[in-house]
Design a protein around this motif. Structure first.
Motif, mmCIF file in Angstrom:
data_model
loop_
_atom_site.group_PDB
_atom_site.id
_atom_site.type_symbol
_atom_site.label_atom_id
_atom_site.label_comp_id
_atom_site.label_asym_id
_atom_site.label_seq_id
_atom_site.Cartn_x
_atom_site.Cartn_y
_atom_site.Cartn_z
ATOM 1 N N VAL A 51 0.919 -1.014 0.075
ATOM 2 C CA VAL A 51 0.038 0.176 0.174
ATOM 3 C C VAL A 51 1.003 1.160 0.033
ATOM 4 C CG1 VAL A 51 -1.571 1.321 1.365
ATOM 5 C CG2 VAL A 51 -1.743 -1.426 1.162
ATOM 6 N N ALA A 52 0.750 1.918 -0.956
ATOM 7 C CA ALA A 52 1.626 3.399 -0.964
ATOM 8 C C ALA A 52 0.612 4.576 -0.923
ATOM 9 C CB ALA A 52 2.063 3.375 -2.415
ATOM 10 N N ILE A 53 1.200 5.486 -0.096
ATOM 11 C CA ILE A 53 0.640 6.830 0.264
ATOM 12 C C ILE A 53 1.487 7.663 -0.016
ATOM 13 C CG2 ILE A 53 -0.753 8.109 2.026
ATOM 14 C CD1 ILE A 53 -0.736 5.513 3.637
ATOM 15 N N ASN A 54 1.273 8.474 -1.356
ATOM 16 C CA ASN A 54 2.111 9.733 -1.738
ATOM 17 C C ASN A 54 1.478 10.586 -2.517
ATOM 18 O OD1 ASN A 54 4.346 10.934 -3.182
ATOM 19 N ND2 ASN A 54 5.588 9.265 -2.402
ATOM 20 N N LYS A 55 1.579 11.755 -2.237
ATOM 21 C CA LYS A 55 0.798 12.812 -2.910
ATOM 22 C C LYS A 55 1.328 13.050 -4.359
ATOM 23 C CE LYS A 55 3.371 16.813 -1.037
ATOM 24 N NZ LYS A 55 3.089 18.068 -0.147
ATOM 25 N N ASP A 56 2.427 12.470 -4.787
ATOM 26 C CA ASP A 56 3.013 12.635 -6.008
ATOM 27 C C ASP A 56 2.379 11.488 -6.750
ATOM 28 O OD1 ASP A 56 4.553 12.766 -8.529
ATOM 29 O OD2 ASP A 56 6.571 12.552 -7.521
ATOM 30 N N PRO A 57 1.830 11.629 -7.925
ATOM 31 C CA PRO A 57 1.124 10.581 -8.621
ATOM 32 C C PRO A 57 2.172 10.040 -9.642
ATOM 33 C CG PRO A 57 0.677 12.851 -9.777
ATOM 34 C CD PRO A 57 0.973 13.164 -8.304
ATOM 35 N N GLU A 58 3.202 10.577 -9.672
ATOM 36 C CA GLU A 58 4.396 10.010 -10.498
ATOM 37 C C GLU A 58 5.220 9.245 -9.735
ATOM 38 O OE1 GLU A 58 3.984 10.222 -13.830
ATOM 39 O OE2 GLU A 58 2.266 11.346 -13.575
ATOM 40 N N ALA A 59 5.131 9.104 -8.435
ATOM 41 C CA ALA A 59 6.351 8.318 -7.682
ATOM 42 C C ALA A 59 6.312 6.964 -8.047
ATOM 43 C CB ALA A 59 5.873 8.328 -6.382
ATOM 44 N N PRO A 60 7.570 6.438 -8.173
ATOM 45 C CA PRO A 60 8.041 5.086 -8.818
ATOM 46 C C PRO A 60 7.118 4.087 -7.914
ATOM 47 C CG PRO A 60 9.894 6.467 -8.718
ATOM 48 C CD PRO A 60 8.904 7.280 -7.924
ATOM 49 N N ALA A 79 3.117 -1.027 -6.322
ATOM 50 C CA ALA A 79 2.011 -1.117 -5.395
ATOM 51 C C ALA A 79 0.664 -1.795 -5.592
ATOM 52 C CB ALA A 79 1.350 0.371 -4.793
ATOM 53 N N ASP A 80 0.205 -2.645 -4.858
ATOM 54 C CA ASP A 80 -1.006 -3.208 -4.945
ATOM 55 C C ASP A 80 -2.416 -2.215 -4.782
ATOM 56 O OD1 ASP A 80 -0.556 -6.162 -5.324
ATOM 57 O OD2 ASP A 80 0.776 -5.493 -3.559
ATOM 58 N N TYR A 81 -2.033 -1.270 -3.835
ATOM 59 C CA TYR A 81 -3.056 -0.298 -3.653
ATOM 60 C C TYR A 81 -2.238 1.228 -3.459
ATOM 61 C CZ TYR A 81 -6.165 -4.267 -2.719
ATOM 62 O OH TYR A 81 -6.892 -5.412 -2.406
ATOM 63 N N GLY A 82 -2.779 2.013 -4.429
ATOM 64 C CA GLY A 82 -2.140 3.512 -4.025
ATOM 65 C C GLY A 82 -3.016 4.490 -3.684
ATOM 66 N N LEU A 83 -2.531 5.371 -2.751
ATOM 67 C CA LEU A 83 -3.574 6.463 -2.467
ATOM 68 C C LEU A 83 -2.754 7.691 -2.654
ATOM 69 C CD1 LEU A 83 -5.992 7.604 -0.778
ATOM 70 C CD2 LEU A 83 -4.712 6.983 1.441
ATOM 71 N N GLU A 84 -3.314 8.429 -3.757
ATOM 72 C CA GLU A 84 -2.635 9.750 -3.785
ATOM 73 C C GLU A 84 -3.283 10.739 -2.895
ATOM 74 O OE1 GLU A 84 -2.705 13.101 -7.443
ATOM 75 O OE2 GLU A 84 -3.099 10.967 -7.935
#
Length: 310
Positions: free
Chosen positions: A277-286, A291-296
């Protein structure tokens, strides 16, 4: 063909990395023996005898093995090496310390960070920070291997009934002495064995924010805490929490990455996690690529909300 696994232990119990290494050894073909070199380590030898798939445990007991000094353990392995086609170590700090000495003394090439056994002489290992997988074949009579434990399931710690055989311990080399250790104690799961890991990155901004945001979620989930190299280098977290190619290689059931961009060296250390699960405000983050689940989202808003909902 018989494989020898060098057990990692604390003289009382076998460490989890040994179980993964036993699985790799079994895939090499033939019997699997385990060496327990320690001091007053009968309990560890007995525990090793219960590991499923192990046919013999060799117990070498001497004061020189009390702290796993590499020179002494390597000499003990060399004393037994003629009986084995494969000698395997977990790719941990201890294994990486002893294995190259054994390979050099045997004048063979070491096979490092093996993640798959193709056949008795052919193996897969990651290169270029895990961006490519090399298939390597060894013509050496004895294969000296370090095993990336995340690549193999752990053998069952019980159910086996191997014989325990005492071996003559080699003399202390006198080349190094144990001075002391400073061990950080924590009620949390050990990072490389944890089923859930919550990791923070440089985006947290400070050590105070790292603790304020990451710790409550880890507490709620009963998780270990990890950190990116950038967060460690900035002083937000101690270096024993670093996940990545130059830190610890982990493969938990759940890996939550908050404010981690996903540099190659970090991905190499956690991309085998079952759910990411990735939490990052950069939509281009590698990090989003694995990630199976991404939270922008802004982690300072998202993580506390997840903590409240957990």
């Amino acid at each position: 063909m018989t494989a020898l696994v060098i057990a990692e232990h604390d003289n009382a119990a076998i460490k989890g990395a040994t179980l993964n290494t036993v699985t790799a050894a079994a895939q090499c073909g033939g019997e699997v023996h385990v060496l327990v070199a320690g001091h007053n380590a009968a309990a560890a030898a007995q525990a090793a005898s219960q590991i499923a798939g192990v046919s013999k445990v060799i117990h070498a007991d001497a004061e020189g093995f009390a702290h796993g000094l590499a020179e002494n353990v390597a000499a003990q392995v060399i004393a037994l090496a003629a009986n084995y086609s494969h000698i395997l170590f977990p790719a941990t700090a201890s294994g990486k310390n002893v294995a190259p000495r054994v390979a050099a003394l045997l004048d063979v090439a070491q096979l490092s960070d093996v993640t798959k056994v193709v056949s008795a002489d052919t193996f897969e290992r990651p290169i270029y920070a895990g961006n490519a997988i090399a298939t390597v074949q060894s013509g050496d009579k004895v294969k000296v291997i370090t095993v990336r434990t995340t690549g193999f399931d752990a053998a069952a710690a019980s159910g086996g009934s191997a014989a325990v055989e005492s071996a003559s311990a080699v003399a202390d080399s006198g080349k190094s002495t144990f001075v002391g250790s400073e061990i950080a104690k924590s009620d949390r799961p050990e990072l490389t064995a944890a089923k859930i890991i919550v990791s923070g990155g440089r985006a947290l901004g400070s050590a105070e924010k790292f603790t304020e945001v990451i710790t409550p979620l880890a507490d709620k989930l009963g998780a270990a805490i990890g950190a990116s190299r950038a967060a460690v280098d900035a002083g937000y977290a101690p270096n024993d929490l670093q996940v990545g190619q130059t830190g610890k290689i982990v493969a938990p059931q759940l890996y939550i990455a908050a404010g981690i961009s996903g540099a190659i060296q970090h991905l190499a250390g956690m991309k085998d996690s079952k759910v990411i699960v990735a939490i990052n405000k950069d939509p281009e983050a590698p990090i989003f690529s694995v990630a199976d689940y991404g939270l922008e989202a802004d982690l300072f808003e998202a993580v506390p909300e997840i903590t409240r909902s957990a």
